[in-house]
Enzyme design. Structure first.
Site, PDB file in Angstrom:
ATOM      1  N   TRP A  73      -3.752   6.304  -8.379  1.00 21.05           N
ATOM      2  CA  TRP A  73      -4.357   7.152  -7.339  1.00 21.05           C
ATOM      3  C   TRP A  73      -5.179   8.276  -7.952  1.00 21.05           C
ATOM      4  O   TRP A  73      -6.268   8.604  -7.480  1.00 21.05           O
ATOM      5  CB  TRP A  73      -3.305   7.695  -6.383  1.00 21.05           C
ATOM      6  CG  TRP A  73      -2.634   6.604  -5.602  1.00 21.05           C
ATOM      7  CD1 TRP A  73      -1.304   6.316  -5.572  1.00 21.05           C
ATOM      8  CD2 TRP A  73      -3.270   5.635  -4.759  1.00 21.05           C
ATOM      9  NE1 TRP A  73      -1.078   5.234  -4.755  1.00 21.05           N
ATOM     10  CE2 TRP A  73      -2.258   4.797  -4.236  1.00 21.05           C
ATOM     11  CE3 TRP A  73      -4.594   5.399  -4.375  1.00 21.05           C
ATOM     12  CZ2 TRP A  73      -2.522   3.731  -3.372  1.00 21.05           C
ATOM     13  CZ3 TRP A  73      -4.867   4.334  -3.504  1.00 21.05           C
ATOM     14  CH2 TRP A  73      -3.840   3.530  -3.018  1.00 21.05           C
TER      15      TRP A  73
ATOM     16  N   LYS B 271       3.531   8.239   3.944  1.00 20.64           N
ATOM     17  CA  LYS B 271       4.586   8.049   2.958  1.00 20.64           C
ATOM     18  C   LYS B 271       5.849   8.783   3.394  1.00 20.64           C
ATOM     19  O   LYS B 271       6.897   8.201   3.525  1.00 20.64           O
ATOM     20  CB  LYS B 271       4.142   8.554   1.571  1.00 20.64           C
ATOM     21  CG  LYS B 271       2.807   7.998   1.090  1.00 20.64           C
ATOM     22  CD  LYS B 271       2.858   6.521   0.766  1.00 20.64           C
ATOM     23  CE  LYS B 271       1.491   5.847   0.712  1.00 20.64           C
ATOM     24  NZ  LYS B 271       0.585   6.305  -0.302  1.00 20.64           N
TER      25      LYS B 271
ATOM     26  N   ASP C  72      -2.924  15.970  -4.778  1.00 25.16           N
ATOM     27  CA  ASP C  72      -2.595  14.895  -3.835  1.00 25.16           C
ATOM     28  C   ASP C  72      -1.076  14.801  -3.811  1.00 25.16           C
ATOM     29  O   ASP C  72      -0.453  14.451  -4.814  1.00 25.16           O
ATOM     30  CB  ASP C  72      -3.222  13.590  -4.350  1.00 25.16           C
ATOM     31  CG  ASP C  72      -2.812  12.352  -3.539  1.00 25.16           C
ATOM     32  OD1 ASP C  72      -2.014  12.484  -2.591  1.00 25.16           O
ATOM     33  OD2 ASP C  72      -3.300  11.247  -3.875  1.00 25.16           O
TER      34      ASP C  72
END
Ligand SMILES: *Cc1c(COP(=O)(O)O)cnc(C)c1O
Length: 361
Positions: free
Chosen positions: A101, A195, A171
């Site tokens: 990511w 999530k 993030d």
């Protein structure tokens, strides 16, 4: 009704109380005669929902007044572009690449300016967090970027990098609201909610107000300007209404369950059960350097791909869903977010222990 133990990395398990409440309100939200899915985002009823959600999030995280909270669409991926477009003034940013990511965010930023990779753990399949105490921060860097919890690899920054005075952007998709956080250490905290908070479709961006500017390049899409979203309090166009409503319920659930310190304690207890087992097992082992282990995502392997596949199949048949590891790592991964009950982790460990015995290890 049989609910499974869902170890998915995302979209992921949500608190059962929240789902039941949403079900009860599905046809008639608090006397409005309609579902939250059906109401105007300009209505008074909806305005209360989004304002209450923001207020509760501010309270949970202790978000200071000089930060804006935005409820957006487009997932974390859209922020990979929005962040450089909004934050690059000198056209330079430093990225710490600790997983797929972070790497994707770094690659996306290269479209908009000079994105330096100042540290990486790719040499060992992202199984650790590099030393970030004295990195070659670019004098011109507009920000330093991290992915704080690496969902795929199961690592977590337990110490934030020394940014040498530069703004930090994080993030936090897979560790959002898993523990208390000092918001003032960050310039931007953002994540997709699917999530650890709510249903896919909502991205929360918490940004220091002085970083919200109007002097952006002409090509920056109207909707990707933080200024557009901040001025309209996330209601410039239709927001992900229903998703925000569910997030709001999860914020209430977190508050009712002791807030983020209590959540951290629960998460530590759950993770310890699994890591202690992995450390003592003769069959299973964790794949991450111990001091960098995530409380949220726990990857593990047997070392034998066939046995891994057998474990995934048998665990599924026994009611433990989504334990297959990410396709880039293989093996298994148990995501044990806020809403995963302790009993789910205990039962998983019992099952692993039985599997180990049957495998003759
Ligand atoms: C899942 C995930 C993403 C991608 O999120 P999308 O909402 O699908 O764009 C980005 N970063 C992290 C840390 C993630 O876990």
């Amino acid at each position: 009704m049989a609910r499974v133990y869902n170890f998915s990395a995302g979209p992921a398990v949500l608190p059962e109380e929240v789902l039941k409440e949403a079900a009860a309100e599905m046809l008639d939200y608090q006397g409005s005669g309609m579902s939250v899915m059906e109401m105007s985002h300009r209505s008074k009823v909806y305005d209360d929902i989004i304002k209450t959600a923001e207020a509760d999030l501010r309270e949970l995280m202790g978000i200071p007044e000089n930060y804006e909270v935005l409820f957006l669409q487009g997932g974390a991926w859209t922020q990979f572009s929005a962040i450089p477009m909004n934050l690059m003034k000198n056209g330079v940013a430093d990225y710490i690449v600790t997983g797929q990511w972070a790497k994707k965010a770094w690659q996306e930023a290269q479209k908009y300016g000079k994105a330096n990779k100042i540290a990486s753990s790719e040499d060992e399949t992202f199984s650790y967090i590099p030393d970030c105490s004295d990195l070659p921060i670019d004098d011109d860097a507009d920000y330093v970027y991290i992915c704080e919890n690496n969902t795929i690899y199961g690592t977590k920054f337990w110490t934030l990098p020394n940014t040498k005075g530069k703004d930090l952007v994080a993030d936090v998709s897979s560790c959002f609201l898993s523990e208390p956080v000092d918001v003032s250490k960050y310039a931007v905290i953002y994540g997709g909610v699917q999530k650890n908070i709510g249903p896919a479709g909502v991205t929360i961006v918490i940004i220091r107000k002085d970083l919200i500017r109007d002097d952006l390049a002409d090509y920056v899409p109207t909707l990707l300007k933080y200024k557009t979203q901040a001025d309209a309090q996330s209601l410039f166009n239709t927001p992900p209404c229903y998703g925000i409503y569910i997030c709001g319920k999860v914020f209430k659930w977190l508050k009712a369950n002791g807030g983020l310190s209590a959540m951290k304690q629960r998460n530590e207890e759950k993770a310890k059960i699994l890591y202690d087992f992995l450390d003592s097992s003769s069959l299973f082992k964790g794949t991450v350097r111990k001091e960098d282990r995530s409380l949220m995502n726990v990857p593990f392997i047997t070392g034998d791909a066939d046995l891994d596949a057998k474990f995934v199949a048998e665990s599924k048949a026994a009611g433990f869903e989504n334990l297959k590891g990410h396709r880039s790592v293989g093996g298994m991964r148990a995501s044990i977010y806020n809403a995963m009950p302790k009993a789910g982790v205990e039962k998983l460990v019992d099952f692993m222990s039985e599997f180990e015995k049957k495998a003759g290890k």
